[in-house]
Write a protein that holds these residues in place. Structure first.
Motif, short mmCIF file in Angstrom:
data_model
loop_
_atom_site.label_atom_id
_atom_site.label_comp_id
_atom_site.label_asym_id
_atom_site.label_seq_id
_atom_site.Cartn_x
_atom_site.Cartn_y
_atom_site.Cartn_z
N LYS B 179 0.84 -1.20 0.00
CA LYS B 179 0.00 0.00 0.00
C LYS B 179 0.87 1.25 0.00
CE LYS B 179 -4.37 -1.53 1.29
NZ LYS B 179 -4.28 -2.72 0.41
N GLY B 181 0.17 4.25 0.41
CA GLY B 181 -0.19 5.20 1.44
C GLY B 181 0.42 4.87 2.80
N THR B 271 5.27 6.01 -3.56
CA THR B 271 5.61 6.89 -2.44
C THR B 271 6.96 6.51 -1.84
OG1 THR B 271 4.46 5.41 -0.95
CG2 THR B 271 3.23 7.31 -1.75
#
Lengths: 299, 325
Positions: B179, B181, B271
C-alpha cells in the motif's frame, strides 16, 4: 525521586502509576516482536505458516535451525562476515586512534586545518558513483579490500576518541613524559593506549556492529556469491525471498513442506544472525552508554 | 635517539613561547611535532583518497561520462544532466517523497526518546528499570536487513501475526507493504521501534546532570512530580534537544537509504522512491547505467543538504543555543 510510594501525595501517586503503566506498555511493544521471532523460529513450520504461534513456541522443533545449517550460503556468509568484521574493525580502530591523538593535542600545528578537512566530509561527499568508480579504478572490485578500505574510519568516532583523549590525558602527563625524553610514538604506545581501554572498547563495538550489519558495500562491490557477507545472503532470503528450497529435500512431492520450511527458515535465520550481537551486547551495554555520553560532549 | 630527544624536550618555562616572529615560530613547532604528522599520515591519506578524490570525481555530473574515455576524456556538457533531472517526470515525485518522508520521520520520532527518558527518570532503580533499558536499547543493534525481514514477516498478509489479529476481529487481511499510502508510516514506526531506547540515552545523561537543588527547591514549593517534570526537567534538557533537532534537520535529505531500498517493492514505489534510491537505480542497478546523470542527481541533493546545514547552523548561532562546530 526516591520517596516511597505510600508517602506520596495523590497527584504524585497518580503520576507514578501512569508512568509505570505507560513504560510497561512501551516495554511490551518493543519486546513482543523479539519474542515472537524467537518463538516462531523454534516452532514447527506448519504452526508458523498457519499463524498458531502467538507467544510461546508451538510444537517445538529445531527444524528451522536444521534448515539454516543445510543452507551452504549461510555458512560461507557467516565466515565471510567474521573475516570482514574482524579485519575491518582492526583497521578502523587503528586508523581512528592514529587520527584522534594528534587532533587531541593543543600544540599540534595545523590542527584546525585537519579538523576542517575531516568535518567537511561529514557534510559533503562525492556521492555513490564517483566513489564506486574510484574503487573500480583502484582494482578493488570484488575483493576484500572493497569491504575494508572505503570505510576505514568514521569521522564521528574520531571526534569521540579525540574528546576522550583530551579529557583523560592531562597536559602535565605529556610534559612529564617529554621531560623524561619520551617521544610522541612512545607516548601513544606507553601512556595513551593503556588508559584508553574504555574508549577503544566503545569505538570497536560501534565499528564492529556497523561492519557486521552492513550490506550495501557488499551489494555494489562484490560479484561472487561465495564472497558475500551474511547480511547480503540474508537480504536475498529475507527480502527478495530468493530461497533455493531444493537443498532441504530433493523430493518434488515434498513441495508443501518445503514451502513451509521456507518461511520457518527466515525466522531461524534472523535469530542465528542476530544472536552473536545480542550475546555480546549486555556485557558491553555500559560501554555503549559511555560512548554516547562522550560523544555528546562538545569539544 | 639523541636527536629526537633534543626535539621533544620542552624549553625551560621562561622560554617556552619564544619571542620570535610568526614564521620562525611556525617552523619551530612544525619541527618539534613531526611525529604527530607521521601519526596523521595514514588517516590523512585515507581522507584524500576515499573522500576528496570522489568529490573531485563528482565533476562527471557536468560531463558525458564514457567508460572508455575516463573522467578526463569525457566531454563537458555543462548543466545538461541537472536540467534533464529538474524537467523529468520523476523530479517532483522523488523530491516530494524524500522531503515528506524525512520530515515525517523528524517530527514523529523526535519526541519519543525524550518522553521515555523523562519516564525512566521517575522510576526506581530496580530490576524492572534495568530490563526496560536493556530491551529498548537492543533493537538498535539489529541490522537493517534483519529489521526489514522481521517487518515483512510480521506484516505478511497470510502468516503474519498482525494480520492474524486483524482477522480475529473479522476484518480482511491487509497487505501493508504493497500500500503506497502506508509506506511512510511503516518506515517511521519501525524507526521509532528500533531507535527510541538508544536515542534516549543522551537525554537520560542530560537529566542526570540537572542540579538536584532545583528539584529540592521545587518540592519545597509544593510542586508535584508532573510539575517538576514540566518546570525543572524539560527546561533542563531543552538545550540538548534543540541541538539534536538542529543536527537532524541539517541532514533532512539523508533518509535511511538502505532501509528504504529494502522496504521498496514495485507496488509501493509511488511513495517509496527517494533521491538516494533513485541515484542507485539510475547509476548502478539499471541495465544501462548512466553515471553522469546519477551523479548529477546526487550532487543536487548534496548541495541542498549543505545549504540547509549551514543555514540551520546560522539560525542556531542566532538563537544562542550554541553552534554545532
Amino acid at each position: 525521586m526516591e520517596t516511597a510510594f505510600k508517602n506520596e501525595s495523590l497527584p504524585d501517586r497518580i503520576f507514578t502509576v501512569v508512568n509505570y503503566v505507560l513504560i510497561t506498555i512501551l516495554f511490551l511493544l518493543i519486546l513482543y516482536p523479539l519474542i515472537y521471532v524467537v518463538s516462531s523460529s523454534f516452532s514447527s513450520s506448519q504452526a508458523v505458516v498457519s499463524g498458531e504461534v502467538l507467544l510461546w513456541p508451538v510444537n517445538p522443533t529445531l527444524e528451522g535451525y536444521r534448515a539454516v545449517f543445510q543452507y551452504k550460503l549461510v555458512w560461507s556468509g557467516f565466515v565471510n562476515s567474521v573475516i570482514y568484521t574482524a579485519l575491518g574493525t582492526l583497521v578502523n580502530v587503528f586508523m581512528t586512534v592514529l587520527a584522534a591523538y594528534p587532533l587531541s593535542r593543543k600544540d599540534f600545528f595545523g590542527k584546525n586545518v585537519f579538523m576542517v578537512l575531516f568535518m567537511f566530509t561529514t557534510m559533503f561527499t562525492g556521492g555513490l558513483i564517483p566513489t564506486y568508480l574510484l574503487v573500480k579504478d583502484l582494482g578493488m572490485l570484488n575483493s576484500i579490500w572493497a569491504m575494508i578500505l572505503p570505510g576505514a574510519l568514521t569521522v564521528w568516532n574520531v571526534i569521540i576518541t579525540r574528546t576522550y583523549f583530551q579529557m583523560t590525558i592531562p597536559d602535565e602527563l605529556l610534559e612529564a613524559a617529554q621531560l623524561d625524553g619520551c617521544d610522541d610514538f612512545r607516548f601513544v604506545w606507553k601512556m595513551v593506549l593503556p588508559v584508553s581501554g574504555p574508549i577503544i572498547a566503545v569505538i570497536a563495538l560501534y565499528y564492529g556492529a556497523a561492519n557486521w550489519n552492513s550490506y550495501f558495500n557488499a551489494l555494489i562491490y562484490l560479484k561472487d556469491q561465495d564472497m558475500y557477507p551474511l547480511q547480503l545472503v540474508l537480504k536475498d532470503i529475507l527480502i527478495s525471498n530468493d530461497v533455493d528450497t531444493t537443498v532441504f529435500s530433493g523430493d518434488p512431492a515434498d513441495a508443501a513442506r518445503r514451502e513451509a520450511l521456507r518461511v520457518l527458515l527466515k525466522y531461524s535465520l534472523i535469530v542465528v544472525t542476530t544472536v552473536p550481537l545480542l550475546i555480546v551486547y549486555p556485557f558491553v551495554q555500559k560501554y555503549f552508554v559511555k560512548g554516547v555520553m562522550i560523544g555528546s560532549l562538545k569539544g | 635517539m639523541g636527536m629526537l630527544q633534543e626535539q621533544v624536550t620542552p624549553l625551560p618555562a621562561g622560554e617556552r613561547e619564544p619571542a620570535v616572529a610568526g614564521k620562525k615560530r611556525a617552523l619551530f613547532r612544525l619541527r618539534r611535532s613531526w611525529q604527530l604528522y607521521v601519526l596523521m599520515a595514514l588517516p590523512f591519506l585515507y581522507l584524500i583518497i576515499f573522500k576528496y578524490i570522489p568529490m573531485y570525481g563528482a565533476q562527471i555530473a557536468f560531463r558525458d561520462y564514457i567508460v572508455t574515455k575516463g573522467i578526463w576524456g569525457s566531454n563537458w556538457v555543462g548543466l545538461k544532466h541537472f536540467e534533464r533531472f529538474v524537467h523529468s517526470y520523476d523530479f517532483w515525485r522523488i523530491t516530494k517523497n524524500t522531503l515528506l518522508l524525512s520530515l515525517y520521520n523528524l517530527v514523529a520520532s523526535f519526541p519519543f526518546p525524550i518522553l521515555l527518558a523523562l519516564g525512566l527518570n521517575y522510576m526506581r532503580n530496580g530490576i524492572f528499570k534495568k530490563s526496560v533499558q536493556m530491551v529498548t536499547y537492543a533493537p538498535h543493534f539489529i541490522s537493517v536487513v534483519v529489521m526489514i525481514g522481521i517487518v515483512k514477516e510480521l506484516l505478511d498478509p497470510r502468516s503474519g501475526i498482525v494480520n492474524q489479529v486483524i482477522s480475529w476481529f473479522g476484518f480482511a487481511p491487509i497487505d501493508f507493504l504493497s500500500k503506497p499510502g502506508l509506506f511512510k508510516t511503516i518506515y517511521v514506526t519501525t524507526d521509532i521501534w528500533q531507535h527510541i531506547g538508544f536515542n534516549c540515552i543522551i537525554f537520560i545523561a542530560a537529566l542526570s546532570s540537572i542540579d538536584p537543588a532545583q528539584h529540592e527547591a521545587a518540592v519545597m514549593d509544593g510542586a508535584s512530580k508532573l510539575q517538576r517534570m514540566f518546570h525543572v526537567d524539560l527546561p533542563g534538557i531543552m538545550p540538548i534537544a534543540v541541538i539534536l533537532l538542529i543536527l537532524n534537520t541539517g541532514h533532512v535529505l539523508d533518509v535511511g537509504f538502505e532501509k528504504v531500498l529494502l522496504l521498496q517493492n514495485p507496488l509501493n514505489l509511488k511513495t517509496g522512491e527517494i533521491i538516494d534510491t533513485y541515484v542507485y537505480k539510475v547509476g548502478l542497478a539499471s541495465q544501462v547505467a548512466n553515471y553522469s546523470y546519477s551523479t548529477a542527481i546526487n550532487l543536487f541533493k548534496s548541495v541542498i543538504n549543505l545549504i540547509l546545514l549551514i543555514s540551520v547552523n546560522k539560525i542556531a548561532q542566532r538563537t544562542q543555543h550554541g553552534s554545532l562546530w
